[in-house]
Design a protein around this motif. Sequence first.
Motif, short mmCIF file in Angstrom:
data_model
loop_
_atom_site.label_atom_id
_atom_site.label_comp_id
_atom_site.label_asym_id
_atom_site.label_seq_id
_atom_site.Cartn_x
_atom_site.Cartn_y
_atom_site.Cartn_z
N ASP A 51 6.85 -1.13 1.31
CA ASP A 51 5.59 -0.45 0.41
C ASP A 51 4.54 -0.93 0.08
N GLY A 52 4.10 -0.50 -1.00
CA GLY A 52 2.90 -1.75 -1.93
C GLY A 52 3.49 -2.57 -3.01
N THR A 53 4.48 -3.21 -3.08
CA THR A 53 5.47 -4.39 -3.58
C THR A 53 4.23 -5.60 -3.25
N VAL A 54 3.64 -6.14 -2.30
CA VAL A 54 3.23 -7.06 -2.29
C VAL A 54 1.74 -6.72 -2.44
N ALA A 55 0.66 -5.61 -2.13
CA ALA A 55 -0.06 -5.50 -3.13
C ALA A 55 -0.49 -5.36 -4.32
N ALA A 56 1.09 -4.36 -4.79
CA ALA A 56 0.92 -4.63 -6.94
C ALA A 56 1.10 -6.12 -7.56
N ALA A 57 2.28 -7.12 -6.76
CA ALA A 57 2.05 -8.21 -7.23
C ALA A 57 0.42 -8.60 -7.57
N ALA A 58 0.22 -8.70 -5.59
CA ALA A 58 -1.91 -9.38 -6.47
C ALA A 58 -1.95 -8.91 -7.42
N GLN A 59 -1.97 -7.70 -6.84
CA GLN A 59 -3.41 -6.89 -8.22
C GLN A 59 -2.97 -7.34 -9.56
N ALA A 60 -2.07 -7.77 -9.83
CA ALA A 60 -1.45 -8.19 -10.80
C ALA A 60 -1.41 -9.42 -11.34
N GLY A 61 -2.55 -10.89 -10.24
CA GLY A 61 -2.58 -11.92 -10.26
C GLY A 61 -1.49 -12.55 -9.94
N ALA A 62 -0.02 -12.39 -9.98
CA ALA A 62 1.48 -13.03 -9.31
C ALA A 62 0.79 -13.73 -8.17
N ASP A 63 1.30 -15.08 -7.86
CA ASP A 63 2.15 -15.85 -6.10
C ASP A 63 3.13 -14.16 -5.53
N VAL A 64 2.49 -14.58 -4.12
CA VAL A 64 3.72 -13.64 -3.70
C VAL A 64 4.35 -14.63 -2.33
N VAL A 65 5.73 -15.02 -1.99
CA VAL A 65 6.17 -15.08 -1.33
C VAL A 65 6.73 -13.93 -0.41
N ARG A 66 6.82 -14.51 0.55
CA ARG A 66 7.12 -13.10 1.15
C ARG A 66 8.46 -13.92 1.95
#
Length: 239
Positions: A51-66
Motif C-alpha cells: 500500500d502507501g506505507t512507504v510514501a506516507a513515511a517518506a512524506q513525514a520525513g522518516a528514513d525508510v528501510v524496506r
Amino acid sequence: MRPRSLAVLVPAHNEEDLLPGALDAIRAAARHPALRRVRVLTVVAADDCSDGTVAAAAQAGADVVRVTCRNVGLARAAAADRALELLDGPEGVWLASTDADSTVPPHWLAFQHARAVEGWDAVVGTVSVAEWPQHVPGLAARHQSHYVASRPAHGPWHHPHVHGANLGVCADAYLAVGGFPALPVSEDHGLVAALGARGHRILRTADCPVTTSGRLAPRAHGGFGDHLAGLALEESPAS
C-alpha cells in the motif's frame, strides 16, 4: 549515559492509514524543549508493504528501510541497524521503539532521555487503548482487570508487561545482547529477557503510557491485538 541521539524504530506492514498519525506524534515528541540539543531520527521498517506505507513515511520525513520478511523481530532489527548506520555507531545513542498503530505522548522521548541520564539501560512502558470496538461490550473492563491485576494499591507499579510500542534501550546494551531476536511475535519480550539475563538495569514503569490501537485483526498474530481478540471471544455469549 546522556544520549546525544535518539532513534525511533517503527515497523510497519501495510499501515498507510495509521502510520501518519504515529509519525505526527513522534515529531511532536521530538520537539520537546528538553531535547533541543538532541538529534532525533525516525526509521520506519516497511515490511512487505503493498500500500502507501512507504510514501506516507517518506512524506513525514522518516528514513525508510524496506524489508520483505513479514517478521516483526527482523523488521525492528532492520530499523535499528539503519539507525545505527546513520548515526555512526552506538555511542551516545538511545533506541526508542513504537508501533505504526500507536501514538506516543508529547513527553515520551524526553521521558526516555531522562531515564537514560539516570543510568537505566532500558525502559519498559505500558500501553492504553485508543478506542474500543463498540460491538464487543465489556471488552475494555475485562482487559483493564487483566492488565492491572498486579498493580499495588500504593507505590510504584513494576508491571509485568512488555510492548514493542513503548520500549527504549541504550544502543550499547542492545548490541551486547544481540538486538531484537528474529521472532514473528514477542521479539520485544525476547530482547528484554536477554537484557535482564545480562544484568542490565531495566525500568518497568507505567508513568508514560503509549496509546495503541484496539483493533481485533492485528498485523502481527500472537501479539497484543490477538490478546484483545481472545478477550473479545471470552466476552461473547455462548451460542
